[in-house]
Write a protein that holds these residues in place. Structure first.
Motif, PDB file in Angstrom:
ATOM      1  N   ASP A   6      16.479  -0.494  27.139  1.00 45.09           N
ATOM      2  CA  ASP A   6      15.346   0.383  26.824  1.00 45.09           C
ATOM      3  C   ASP A   6      14.330   0.352  27.953  1.00 45.09           C
ATOM      4  N   THR A   7      14.108  -0.805  28.558  1.00 47.19           N
ATOM      5  CA  THR A   7      13.149  -0.925  29.640  1.00 47.19           C
ATOM      6  C   THR A   7      13.668  -0.199  30.856  1.00 47.19           C
ATOM      7  N   GLU A   8      14.973  -0.314  31.120  1.00 44.15           N
ATOM      8  CA  GLU A   8      15.514   0.403  32.283  1.00 44.15           C
ATOM      9  C   GLU A   8      15.468   1.893  32.056  1.00 44.15           C
ATOM     10  N   ASP A   9      15.769   2.322  30.817  1.00 47.47           N
ATOM     11  CA  ASP A   9      15.718   3.757  30.530  1.00 47.47           C
ATOM     12  C   ASP A   9      14.265   4.265  30.692  1.00 47.47           C
ATOM     13  N   PHE A  10      13.315   3.447  30.265  1.00 46.41           N
ATOM     14  CA  PHE A  10      11.928   3.834  30.373  1.00 46.41           C
ATOM     15  C   PHE A  10      11.512   3.906  31.827  1.00 46.41           C
ATOM     16  N   GLY A  11      11.913   2.956  32.651  1.00 47.25           N
ATOM     17  CA  GLY A  11      11.598   2.952  34.076  1.00 47.25           C
ATOM     18  C   GLY A  11      12.251   4.117  34.769  1.00 47.25           C
TER      19      GLY A  11
END
Length: 179
Positions: A6-11
């Protein structure tokens, strides 16, 4: 791992948004940069037109100012000569009117005096008192009679005037005419 995804998708999404924003900014900058030379030419043309218009206004103002200065001087000179002409005309007409008025007044006075002399002459010729007065004047007595310089008479003054009266108190009495 789902949190890491989720953090990578957000970044990645934030990076994609940033990339899209940069692309849109570059496109907008390119569009504006393409229009700038045309806008600069339009501004230069407007500047040239306003400079020409300002020059025409300045020339017109100088022409009007010059005209007003010249016209004011001419106007003052014209008004001055006009005023002088009016004064001379008024003096001339006043002299003519005064002469005519004086002539008419003198003529009327002359007529009045002639009528008085005519009346006196008529009285002297046609009345017995006039004949006696004429004879007294020829003898030089009329002046003495009028001024009360006759023997036996004296001058008396009262509220009613100056009178020639008999010294004895009786007799004739007449008013003395002032010379």
């Amino acid at each position: 791992m789902s949190e890491a995804d989720d953090t990578e998708d957000f970044g990645l999404r934030a990076f994609e948004d940033l990339k899209n924003t940069v692309q849109r900014s570059n496109k907008a900058y390119s569009d504006v940069a393409g229009k700038l030379p045309a806008l600069a030419k339009q501004l230069e043309a407007l500047d040239a037109k306003s400079t020409k218009a300002a020059q025409r206004v300045e020339d017109a103002v100088q022409a009007v100012t010059s005209y007003i200065k010249t016209d004011r001087r001419t106007l003052l000179i014209t008004c001055g000569f006009g005023a002088i002409a009016l004064v001379f005309c008024a003096a001339f007409l006043g002299d003519i009117k005064g002469s005519r008025t004086g002539y008419a007044q003198g003529f009327a006075e002359g007529q009045q005096e002639a009528k008085q002399r005519d009346t006196l002459a008529e009285w002297a010729v046609s009345s017995p008192s006039g004949h006696i007065a004429y004879e007294m004047d020829r003898a030089g007595q009329i002046q003495a009679f009028g001024m009360c310089k006759i023997e036996g008479y004296k001058v008396r003054t009262d509220q009613k005037g100056t009178w020639c009266v008999s010294a004895s108190g009786g007799g004739l009495m007449w008013p003395i005419a002032q010379p």
